[in-house]
Design a protein around this motif. Structure first.
Motif, PDB file in Angstrom:
ATOM      1  N   ILE A  87       3.473   6.011   1.761  1.00  0.00           N
ATOM      2  CA  ILE A  87       4.479   5.354   2.594  1.00  0.00           C
ATOM      3  C   ILE A  87       4.531   5.975   3.979  1.00  0.00           C
ATOM      4  CG2 ILE A  87       6.966   5.009   2.869  1.00  0.00           C
ATOM      5  CD1 ILE A  87       7.087   4.760  -0.238  1.00  0.00           C
ATOM      6  N   ALA A  88       4.457   7.296   4.055  1.00  0.00           N
ATOM      7  CA  ALA A  88       4.536   7.983   5.344  1.00  0.00           C
ATOM      8  C   ALA A  88       3.399   7.555   6.271  1.00  0.00           C
ATOM      9  CB  ALA A  88       4.502   9.494   5.132  1.00  0.00           C
ATOM     10  N   ILE A  89       2.189   7.444   5.737  1.00  0.00           N
ATOM     11  CA  ILE A  89       1.053   7.015   6.570  1.00  0.00           C
ATOM     12  C   ILE A  89       1.244   5.583   7.039  1.00  0.00           C
ATOM     13  CG2 ILE A  89      -1.415   6.483   6.550  1.00  0.00           C
ATOM     14  CD1 ILE A  89      -0.751   9.472   6.750  1.00  0.00           C
ATOM     15  N   MET A  90       1.657   4.704   6.136  1.00  0.00           N
ATOM     16  CA  MET A  90       1.835   3.296   6.513  1.00  0.00           C
ATOM     17  C   MET A  90       2.930   3.131   7.572  1.00  0.00           C
ATOM     18  SD  MET A  90      -0.400   1.544   4.850  1.00  0.00           S
ATOM     19  CE  MET A  90      -1.122   0.998   3.306  1.00  0.00           C
ATOM     20  N   GLU A  91       3.973   3.920   7.479  1.00  0.00           N
ATOM     21  CA  GLU A  91       5.050   3.823   8.477  1.00  0.00           C
ATOM     22  C   GLU A  91       4.625   4.418   9.822  1.00  0.00           C
ATOM     23  OE1 GLU A  91       9.300   3.564   6.399  1.00  0.00           O
ATOM     24  OE2 GLU A  91       8.489   5.602   6.405  1.00  0.00           O
ATOM     25  N   ALA A  92       3.850   5.498   9.782  1.00  0.00           N
ATOM     26  CA  ALA A  92       3.449   6.165  11.018  1.00  0.00           C
ATOM     27  C   ALA A  92       2.317   5.442  11.746  1.00  0.00           C
ATOM     28  CB  ALA A  92       3.028   7.604  10.721  1.00  0.00           C
ATOM     29  N   HIS A  93       1.527   4.661  11.013  1.00  0.00           N
ATOM     30  CA  HIS A  93       0.346   4.015  11.593  1.00  0.00           C
ATOM     31  C   HIS A  93       0.347   2.523  11.245  1.00  0.00           C
ATOM     32  CE1 HIS A  93      -1.341   8.009  12.464  1.00  0.00           C
ATOM     33  NE2 HIS A  93      -0.904   8.354  11.265  1.00  0.00           N
ATOM     34  N   PRO A  94       1.017   1.701  12.026  1.00  0.00           N
ATOM     35  CA  PRO A  94       1.165   0.281  11.701  1.00  0.00           C
ATOM     36  C   PRO A  94      -0.144  -0.491  11.629  1.00  0.00           C
ATOM     37  CG  PRO A  94       2.756   0.952  13.383  1.00  0.00           C
ATOM     38  CD  PRO A  94       1.801   2.085  13.215  1.00  0.00           C
TER      39      PRO A  94
ATOM     40  N   GLY B 219      -8.532   2.111   7.485  1.00  0.00           N
ATOM     41  CA  GLY B 219      -7.848   2.777   6.398  1.00  0.00           C
ATOM     42  C   GLY B 219      -7.519   4.212   6.771  1.00  0.00           C
ATOM     43  N   TRP B 220      -6.997   4.948   5.781  1.00  0.00           N
ATOM     44  CA  TRP B 220      -6.626   6.349   6.018  1.00  0.00           C
ATOM     45  C   TRP B 220      -6.898   7.143   4.747  1.00  0.00           C
ATOM     46  CZ3 TRP B 220      -4.510   8.017  10.733  1.00  0.00           C
ATOM     47  CH2 TRP B 220      -4.134   9.358  10.772  1.00  0.00           C
TER      48      TRP B 220
END
Length: 252
Positions: free
Chosen positions: A108-115, A202-203
């Motif tokens: 969740i943190a990655i998805m919120e930080a990197h739209p 992706g990440w």
């Protein structure tokens, strides 16, 4: 008026032989601490069995949605479970695997930080029959951004994904555009990963986000998953789909 929670939908296909693993997976899910404003739901799809066979301690939780279908394989079960989801993020969790602490929160943190990031994967550790953990050596990249087409380029020459596809977390809108999972006898998660890879950046998360159970009944342990006509057809079908998607999503 109450605050509307954001949802991550955890999609879990399960066949009858793996029902005994559900309580352990459920315990790992309940132990997840999510950021404020987020909650999870668990979509359990019994492939070729009966929803009533899911242990009562699992099915009685209001966040768990159980259904079943005639035998169709893991790709079919995943797609049917996804149809019942409500979340803006979709997290995969195989029938016999468990989530270590912090797994969902990191996604969740990655998805919120990197739209602009459409999906995440992470390090996975193999959960061995004796209960020990061993790092899964698929060839993990450096943590951070996975550029468009990076994993497919690696797979095209090795037929290995380079990261563990069972760790995927995906924006639901991107999953819908990809069309869900392919109806393959195995590697449907790899097929989706490679499709996503040519559609959006992706990440890779360097912390362990999955304990991947190793046992003799896994579909990937079958000899046809290594060579032969079925394996060749599976590789060919994945290649056709990903190449078609890559034409539609050229690098900027």
């Amino acid at each position: 008026m109450g605050v509307v929670s954001r949802i991550v939908s955890v999609v879990k296909p399960v066949h009858e032989a793996a029902l005994t693993f559900l309580p352990e997976a459920f315990a790992s899910l309940r132990a997840q601490e999510l950021p404020d404003g987020w909650e999870w739901e668990w979509l359990v799809q019994v492939d070729g069995g009966n929803a009533a066979d899911v242990p009562a301690g699992v099915s009685e939780d209001s966040r768990v949605k159980v259904s079943d279908n005639r035998r169709g394989g893991p790709g079919v079960a995943r797609t049917l479970a996804w149809d019942r989801s409500r979340g803006e993020l979709v997290k995969v969790l195989d029938s016999d695997d468990i989530l270590p602490a912090g797994a969902l929160a990191r996604d969740i943190a990655i998805m919120e930080a990197h739209p602009t990031v459409g999906w995440t994967v992470c390090r996975a550790d193999d959960l061995m029959p004796d209960g020990s953990l061993q790092h899964n050596t698929l060839g993990d990249p450096e943590p951070g951004l996975l550029a468009l087409g990076e994993l497919y380029a690696y797979w095209a020459t090795t037929h290995r994904p380079g990261v563990h596809p069972a760790t995927l977390c995906i924006r639901e809108s991107l999953l819908a555009e990809a069309g869900g999972w392919m109806a393959l006898p195995a590697s449907e998660d790899t097929a989706l990963l490679l499709a996503l890879d040519v559609m959006a950046d992706g990440w890779f998360i360097g912390e362990t986000g999955l304990h991947y159970r190793k046992h003799a009944a896994q579909t990937t342990a079958h000899p046809d998953h290594r060579a032969g006509d079925e394996w060749d057809a599976l590789i060919g079908a994945i290649r056709k789909r990903v190449n078609a998607l890559a034409v539609r999503h050229p690098p900027a």
